[in-house]
Design a protein around this motif. Structure first.
Motif, PDB file in Angstrom:
ATOM      1  N   PRO A 410      30.368 -32.501  71.421  1.00 17.38           N
ATOM      2  CA  PRO A 410      29.257 -31.867  70.715  1.00 17.38           C
ATOM      3  C   PRO A 410      28.658 -30.717  71.533  1.00 17.38           C
ATOM      4  CG  PRO A 410      28.678 -34.112  71.397  1.00 17.38           C
ATOM      5  CD  PRO A 410      30.086 -33.884  71.818  1.00 17.38           C
ATOM      6  N   GLY A 411      27.924 -29.842  70.834  1.00 16.94           N
ATOM      7  CA  GLY A 411      27.370 -28.654  71.481  1.00 16.94           C
ATOM      8  C   GLY A 411      26.231 -28.959  72.439  1.00 16.94           C
ATOM      9  N   ASN A 412      25.423 -29.969  72.121  1.00 13.79           N
ATOM     10  CA  ASN A 412      24.297 -30.307  72.978  1.00 13.79           C
ATOM     11  C   ASN A 412      24.775 -31.195  74.119  1.00 13.79           C
ATOM     12  OD1 ASN A 412      21.981 -31.174  74.184  1.00 13.79           O
ATOM     13  ND2 ASN A 412      20.958 -31.820  72.289  1.00 13.79           N
ATOM     14  N   ALA A 415      23.660 -34.736  74.031  1.00 16.91           N
ATOM     15  CA  ALA A 415      23.918 -35.516  72.823  1.00 16.91           C
ATOM     16  C   ALA A 415      24.385 -36.923  73.196  1.00 16.91           C
ATOM     17  CB  ALA A 415      24.985 -34.820  71.982  1.00 16.91           C
ATOM     18  N   GLY A 416      24.117 -37.874  72.333  1.00 18.34           N
ATOM     19  CA  GLY A 416      24.468 -39.261  72.619  1.00 18.34           C
ATOM     20  C   GLY A 416      25.813 -39.650  72.042  1.00 18.34           C
ATOM     21  N   VAL A 417      26.101 -40.936  72.110  1.00 21.98           N
ATOM     22  CA  VAL A 417      27.391 -41.438  71.653  1.00 21.98           C
ATOM     23  C   VAL A 417      27.535 -41.263  70.143  1.00 21.98           C
ATOM     24  CG1 VAL A 417      26.542 -43.797  71.360  1.00 21.98           C
ATOM     25  CG2 VAL A 417      28.966 -43.417  71.757  1.00 21.98           C
ATOM     26  N   ARG A 418      26.396 -41.258  69.435  1.00 21.89           N
ATOM     27  CA  ARG A 418      26.458 -41.112  67.985  1.00 21.89           C
ATOM     28  C   ARG A 418      27.033 -39.755  67.576  1.00 21.89           C
ATOM     29  NH1 ARG A 418      21.507 -41.678  63.564  1.00 21.89           N
ATOM     30  NH2 ARG A 418      22.877 -41.620  61.731  1.00 21.89           N
ATOM     31  N   ALA A 419      26.666 -38.713  68.306  1.00 27.52           N
ATOM     32  CA  ALA A 419      27.176 -37.376  67.977  1.00 27.52           C
ATOM     33  C   ALA A 419      28.688 -37.320  68.207  1.00 27.52           C
ATOM     34  CB  ALA A 419      26.476 -36.319  68.814  1.00 27.52           C
ATOM     35  N   MET A 423      31.496 -36.576  65.306  1.00 25.39           N
ATOM     36  CA  MET A 423      32.530 -35.534  65.396  1.00 25.39           C
ATOM     37  C   MET A 423      33.912 -36.147  65.247  1.00 25.39           C
ATOM     38  SD  MET A 423      31.349 -32.653  68.085  1.00 25.39           S
ATOM     39  CE  MET A 423      32.291 -31.405  67.227  1.00 25.39           C
TER      40      MET A 423
ATOM     41  N   ALA B 110      19.289 -40.341  66.791  1.00 27.92           N
ATOM     42  CA  ALA B 110      20.402 -39.398  66.828  1.00 27.92           C
ATOM     43  C   ALA B 110      21.295 -39.649  68.044  1.00 27.92           C
ATOM     44  CB  ALA B 110      19.886 -37.962  66.855  1.00 27.92           C
ATOM     45  N   LYS B 111      20.688 -40.196  69.092  1.00 29.27           N
ATOM     46  CA  LYS B 111      21.501 -40.479  70.288  1.00 29.27           C
ATOM     47  C   LYS B 111      22.272 -41.790  70.101  1.00 29.27           C
ATOM     48  CE  LYS B 111      19.530 -37.061  72.565  1.00 29.27           C
ATOM     49  NZ  LYS B 111      20.018 -35.784  72.047  1.00 29.27           N
ATOM     50  N   ASP B 113      22.285 -45.237  67.312  1.00 32.22           N
ATOM     51  CA  ASP B 113      21.676 -45.772  66.091  1.00 32.22           C
ATOM     52  C   ASP B 113      21.876 -47.275  65.939  1.00 32.22           C
ATOM     53  OD1 ASP B 113      24.361 -45.469  65.764  1.00 32.22           O
ATOM     54  OD2 ASP B 113      24.253 -44.821  63.674  1.00 32.22           O
ATOM     55  N   LEU B 137      19.516 -37.711  60.867  1.00 29.17           N
ATOM     56  CA  LEU B 137      20.738 -36.949  60.583  1.00 29.17           C
ATOM     57  C   LEU B 137      20.550 -35.467  60.905  1.00 29.17           C
ATOM     58  CD1 LEU B 137      21.950 -38.660  57.278  1.00 29.17           C
ATOM     59  CD2 LEU B 137      23.040 -38.756  59.530  1.00 29.17           C
ATOM     60  N   LEU B 140      20.823 -35.259  64.570  1.00 30.98           N
ATOM     61  CA  LEU B 140      22.230 -35.466  64.925  1.00 30.98           C
ATOM     62  C   LEU B 140      23.044 -34.199  64.677  1.00 30.98           C
ATOM     63  CD1 LEU B 140      24.606 -37.345  65.699  1.00 30.98           C
ATOM     64  CD2 LEU B 140      24.730 -38.017  63.298  1.00 30.98           C
ATOM     65  N   ASP B 143      22.457 -31.877  67.409  1.00 33.61           N
ATOM     66  CA  ASP B 143      23.132 -32.316  68.642  1.00 33.61           C
ATOM     67  C   ASP B 143      24.604 -31.917  68.599  1.00 33.61           C
ATOM     68  OD1 ASP B 143      21.068 -33.324  70.046  1.00 33.61           O
ATOM     69  OD2 ASP B 143      21.547 -35.453  69.749  1.00 33.61           O
ATOM     70  N   ILE B 144      25.222 -32.017  67.406  1.00 30.02           N
ATOM     71  CA  ILE B 144      26.634 -31.664  67.273  1.00 30.02           C
ATOM     72  C   ILE B 144      26.824 -30.162  67.438  1.00 30.02           C
ATOM     73  CG2 ILE B 144      28.539 -31.497  65.616  1.00 30.02           C
ATOM     74  CD1 ILE B 144      27.624 -34.225  64.510  1.00 30.02           C
ATOM     75  N   ARG B 145      25.918 -29.395  66.827  1.00 33.97           N
ATOM     76  CA  ARG B 145      26.066 -27.947  66.914  1.00 33.97           C
ATOM     77  C   ARG B 145      25.672 -27.414  68.282  1.00 33.97           C
ATOM     78  NH1 ARG B 145      24.218 -23.322  67.419  1.00 33.97           N
ATOM     79  NH2 ARG B 145      24.654 -21.473  66.160  1.00 33.97           N
ATOM     80  N   GLY B 146      24.568 -27.958  68.843  1.00 38.90           N
ATOM     81  CA  GLY B 146      24.045 -27.398  70.084  1.00 38.90           C
ATOM     82  C   GLY B 146      23.275 -26.125  69.792  1.00 38.90           C
ATOM     83  N   THR B 154      32.061 -24.090  68.535  1.00 41.70           N
ATOM     84  CA  THR B 154      33.430 -24.272  68.032  1.00 41.70           C
ATOM     85  C   THR B 154      33.415 -24.517  66.529  1.00 41.70           C
ATOM     86  OG1 THR B 154      33.431 -26.669  68.318  1.00 41.70           O
ATOM     87  CG2 THR B 154      34.092 -25.347  70.221  1.00 41.70           C
ATOM     88  N   GLU B 156      34.833 -26.944  65.038  1.00 46.02           N
ATOM     89  CA  GLU B 156      34.582 -28.370  64.803  1.00 46.02           C
ATOM     90  C   GLU B 156      33.085 -28.669  64.877  1.00 46.02           C
ATOM     91  OE1 GLU B 156      36.821 -27.257  67.021  1.00 46.02           O
ATOM     92  OE2 GLU B 156      38.614 -27.639  65.802  1.00 46.02           O
ATOM     93  N   GLN B 157      32.384 -27.988  65.803  1.00 46.33           N
ATOM     94  CA  GLN B 157      30.933 -28.200  65.902  1.00 46.33           C
ATOM     95  C   GLN B 157      30.245 -27.711  64.631  1.00 46.33           C
ATOM     96  OE1 GLN B 157      30.226 -26.209  69.612  1.00 46.33           O
ATOM     97  NE2 GLN B 157      30.777 -28.006  70.841  1.00 46.33           N
ATOM     98  N   ARG B 163      28.492 -30.817  57.720  1.00 42.16           N
ATOM     99  CA  ARG B 163      28.770 -32.084  57.050  1.00 42.16           C
ATOM    100  C   ARG B 163      27.552 -33.015  57.177  1.00 42.16           C
ATOM    101  NH1 ARG B 163      31.470 -36.154  59.500  1.00 42.16           N
ATOM    102  NH2 ARG B 163      32.264 -34.721  61.065  1.00 42.16           N
ATOM    103  N   VAL B 164      27.022 -33.123  58.405  1.00 39.56           N
ATOM    104  CA  VAL B 164      25.907 -34.052  58.626  1.00 39.56           C
ATOM    105  C   VAL B 164      24.626 -33.527  57.964  1.00 39.56           C
ATOM    106  CG1 VAL B 164      24.516 -35.177  60.392  1.00 39.56           C
ATOM    107  CG2 VAL B 164      26.981 -34.940  60.717  1.00 39.56           C
ATOM    108  N   GLU B 167      24.687 -34.589  54.461  1.00 36.54           N
ATOM    109  CA  GLU B 167      24.332 -36.006  54.375  1.00 36.54           C
ATOM    110  C   GLU B 167      22.824 -36.170  54.523  1.00 36.54           C
ATOM    111  OE1 GLU B 167      26.523 -38.548  57.065  1.00 36.54           O
ATOM    112  OE2 GLU B 167      28.376 -37.467  56.624  1.00 36.54           O
TER     113      GLU B 167
END
Lengths: 501, 366
Positions: A410-412, A415-419, A423, B110-111, B113, B137, B140, B143-146, B154, B156-157, B163-164, B167
């Motif tokens: 993930p980008g952050n 980020a935790g395990v959930r992110a 992905m 988000a970290k 759950d 969400l 979250l 966090d995926i994107r940053g 990327t 994928e990010q 996607r999230v 949701e």
């Protein structure tokens, strides 16, 4: 400037090239000899300079004369094999007042041409060869083919500018100037530069002649085939080119790496040319012809100008030429054309297994899908310490190891395990879906089809194979792989299924 | 950059000192810890002479404002979700606090759950669960994107992010239907509008739903202000227009026009001087004169006021705001920066220096 004057200058430049090189060599050798006789010590020192320079000059001259020793491309057709084609070419040559070619060769390319084996920068001709692209034979009408061939022969038929033919042959030789020099060695590099500088001067002087030659050749083409066939042939060339590129890239060689070729080549090309999905795209190219990139020293005027010039001539065709497909000129054409393609492929082409087009598409598409599942299989094997198989992947999902099956971060940074898990879901779902599709396909319940645009679709024999819901449930957080496992078992997929290569 | 340093002898000396320091510590100048850099480049002042706390005491850590929230966060970290669920339920009606509680818990969710799953399993259909879930969400997705630029994010990010967020929108829609009076799910939709590039009309419709439930929703106004910024889906003008309308609604939104000007700083630095912004600043200063700095929101207001005063060369008044902020550099605009504390100290140092030299505009007698 009149063409003949320009041509005379160009020929003078050609001859001058030899005079310059031979003169330099002679002068240097004379100087060296003089020095050795009168001042032997200075002569020896001078030799250190003279010997490499003379060597480089000689090597440069040789590079102009020495042809690449590679094989002449294409499949040779004799007058006995293809009497109608030879009759046509001879009649064209006679009409244009030039010598017919000594050889006719069929190429696996959207191209036609006449080339000559020459010595002394094209000043002397050894052998004249005509090359005809197999896709042209299957795609053009007889009249259009005549237009193309008349253009090529026309380059050698310009009676007004007798020298111009020599000029054109000279261009090809000049482009080779210095090509055999060793770029590592500074003397040779210097001489190569000298030769190439001279060659550029020659190419520039002869450029205008060449352009005029192209228009003149187009005029011959229109005189014999008529304006409408000549300009329609020019419009058709980019269309055939695009279709042929698509054919060779996406279809002919789609399973090459796996050891497969289609049983027939041109039967497939004919189906591609007439397929409804390509119709619009090819029509677009036909209406807006654009020039291929032929390099900086190409002498062809833009296609649109040539078409306009031919149309402006408004010439009627010579009588006696037909509108039938050009391929009808050939006796038993398909084996000949297919062998031209086979010969153009790498030498191991003969060792490939030959399968029908539908099988070939399926094999090619399947291989790509197999490749796309390897990462998931390996990740699951590593996470579960089990052999890589579909079941291992499902076991990993049931064990809550989804996050370990992914490879993206993930980008952050915090980020935790959930992110990571989220992905991985996005990454695993399409890969798992591909793996399940492979399992069904290998069980004989589904296959991939390729349309002529190169798009693949997965075809199943019934709607029972809609796995979308099962797949979603398998990768969702509180999901289960049970539905998927049941469906796979019912389809007869072995528990340790792993796609074979 | 190097060339321009030649004309700034003081900065050149600082850079040379930093290079020496880096050599001594055996690292590149870019790798020096922020505190080391600060020691060399921060203005040398004597804060205590002006009633300011010493540099060393300044911190970007917020004091605990909501004891109950702090307690349930600890519970959640220990794996106990019940108190958190009860607190969310209890905030119904106190919308600004609910927003803060939901957001804080969503950040935790988000970290990891696991506790959310336990909550859902124990109280299936709890409408408050889905409110937190929707917000989680959104967190979250980010966090995926940053926070990197698009070019450094990327494919994928981005895919995961979108996607999230979709949701999250679905979850927020469900939450809004099960708790029809709650503005919180509607604010969640305002928040994800930026990431999903929601068109203006659709955004205004969501905004209207939020306003119907809480016309003075604090965080909702902040989210909308971001949406209307140039860097997202609006412009400098649209953001200022929105901020001025909000400021006219309530004195507690008087800092919004300053935030709009701050967001426009890189493209339209003149906005600071526009009469509307200056009027908002003066009104805000009047309001702050009777207030302290004991909530995050107040420190946020004072921070933007201090920044605006610096832009307008009103250094003496800026020092006044820094005095009121005391040791806390936890709110805006400092929290925009990588090391908020150093940005705070740098601005404060400049304000003190300029004031001491008698530069800028003197504070009016109030």
């Amino acid at each position: 400037m009149r063409v003949s004057i320009r041509a005379a200058i160009a020929v003078a430049l050609l001859v001058g090239f030899y005079v310059l090189a031979v003169g330099l060599i002679g002068g240097l050798l004379a100087l060296e000899t003089f020095a050795l006789i009168n001042r032997p010590f200075v002569g020896l020192k001078l030799a250190l300079l003279v010997v490499p320079v003379v060597f480089a000059l000689v090597k440069g001259l040789v590079s102009l004369e020495r042809r690449e020793t590679e094989e002449v491309p294409g499949t040779l057709v004799t007058p006995a094999d293809q009497p109608a084609l030879w009759d046509l070419v001879r009649r064209l040559a006679a009409d244009l007042g030039t010598r017919p070619p000594d050889e006719i060769r069929i190429l696996a390319a959207v191209n036609a041409g006449v080339a000559e084996d020459t010595r002394f920068l094209g000043l002397r001709v050894l052998k004249r060869r005509m090359f005809i692209g197999a896709p042209l034979l299957t795609s053009l009408t007889e009249k259009q083919l005549i237009a193309v061939l008349a253009h090529e022969l026309g380059h050698y038929a310009n009676k007004d500018t007798r020298l111009a033919g020599v000029v054109v042959s000279g261009r090809a030789a000049m482009l080779r100037a210095g090509s055999h020099m060793n770029a590592e060695h500074w003397f040779q590099r210097l001489i190569a530069k000298l030769f190439q500088g001279y060659a550029k001067l020659y190419l520039r002087v002869s450029q205008a002649i060449s352009r005029r030659q192209e228009f003149a050749a187009d005029r011959f083409s229109a005189q014999l085939a008529g304006s409408s066939a000549a300009s329609s042939a020019l419009r058709e060339l980019p269309v055939i080119d695009a279709a042929w590129d698509l054919f060779t890239d996406r279809h002919l060689t789609v399973a090459w790496d796996l050891g497969y070729l289609p049983t027939t080549f041109f039967e497939g090309f004919a189906r591609l040319r007439t397929s409804p999905e390509l119709h619009e795209e090819l029509e677009e190219i036909r209406q807006h012809p654009s020039d291929p990139d032929r390099g900086p020293y190409d002498s062809h005027p833009p296609l649109k100008e040539r078409i306009a010039a031919i149309d402006a001539l408004a010439l009627e065709p010579e009588s006696g030429w037909g509108d039938r497909p050009a391929v009808e000129l050939l006796t038993d054409p398909m084996p000949l054309l297919d062998s031209a393609v086979l010969n153009s492929l790498k030498s191991d082409a003969h060792a490939k297994q030959r399968v029908d087009w539908a099988t070939l598409s399926h094999i090619g598409a399947r291989a790509r899908v197999v490749h796309g599942t390897e990462r998931l299989l390996n990740a699951a094997a590593a996470a579960m310490n089990q052999p890589p198989s579909l079941t291992t992947v499902l076991n990993a999902l049931d064990a809550g190891r989804l996050a370990d099956l992914g490879s993206y971060t993930p980008g952050n940074k915090n980020a935790g395990v959930r992110a990571r898990r989220e992905m991985a879901r996005g990454e695993v779902l399409p890969e798992l879906s591909a793996l399940v599709a492979l399992a069904f396909s290998d069980a004989g319940l589904a296959r991939w089809e390729l349309d002529w645009l190169g798009r693949t679709t997965f075809v199943t024999s019934s709607d029972d194979f809609d796995m979308a819901t099962h797949l979603d449930t398998a990768v969702s957080d509180h999901g289960s792989t049970e539905g998927l496992r049941t469906a796979l078992a019912m389809a007869g997929v072995a528990p340790d299924y792993r796609p074979a290569h | 950059m190097v060339l321009s340093l030649l004309f700034k002898p003081k900065e050149l000396i600082a850079v040379i000192r930093l290079m020496r320091e880096a050599k001594r510590l055996g690292m590149e100048i870019d790798e020096l810890p922020p505190e080391v850099v600060a020691a060399h480049v921060l203005p040398k002042t004597h804060p205590e002479r002006y009633g300011l706390v010493p540099d060393a005491d300044v911190t970007s850590t917020s004091p605990i404002e909501d004891l109950a929230l702090a307690a349930v966060k600890d519970d959640v970290r220990a794996g106990n979700w019940e108190n958190a669920a009860d607190l969310v339920t209890a905030t119904l009606g106190d919308w600004d606090r609910r927003e803060r509680v939901v957001w804080a818990l969503a950040d935790l969710a988000a970290k990891d759950d696991t506790w959310m799953s336990a909550w859902q399993a124990a109280r299936p259909g709890d409408p408050h669960w889905i409110v937190v879930h929707a917000k989680a969400l959104v967190a979250l997705a980010w966090d995926i994107r940053g926070n990197a630029a698009a070019s450094e994010t990327t494919r994928e990010q981005f895919e995961g992010f979108h996607r999230v967020l979709f949701e999250a929108r679905e979850a927020a829609t469900v939450a809004a239907s099960v708790l029809p009076d709650d503005p919180t799910p509607w604010n969640t939709m305002l928040t994800l509008a930026r990431g999903l590039q929601m068109p203006h009309d659709e955004f205004r419709a969501v905004w209207a739903e939020l306003m119907a439930r809480d016309p003075l929703h604090h965080n909702g106004h902040l989210q909308a202000l971001q949406y209307w910024c140039r860097k997202w889906h609006g412009s400098n003008e649209l953001a200022l227009e929105f901020a001025l309308e909000a400021a006219a609604k309530s004195p507690k939104f008087l800092a919004w026009p300053l935030q709009a000007a701050y967001e426009a700083d890189s493209t339209d630095p003149e906005m600071w001087k526009s009469p509307a912004v200056v009027a908002s600043l003066d009104a805000l200063l009047d309001r702050l004169a009777d207030e302290g700095a004991d909530t995050y929101a107040l420190r946020d207001d004072r921070g933007y006021a201090a920044f605006a005063l610096m832009q307008l060369q009103r250094f003496e008044e800026a020092v006044g705001q820094f005095r009121a902020l005391g040791a806390l550099a936890d709110a805006g605009p400092w929290d925009y920066y990588e090391v908020p504390r150093l940005t705070f100290l740098a601005q404060r140092g400049v304000a003190v220096q300029k004031m001491a030299k008698g530069k800028g505009i003197k504070a009016p007698v109030r």
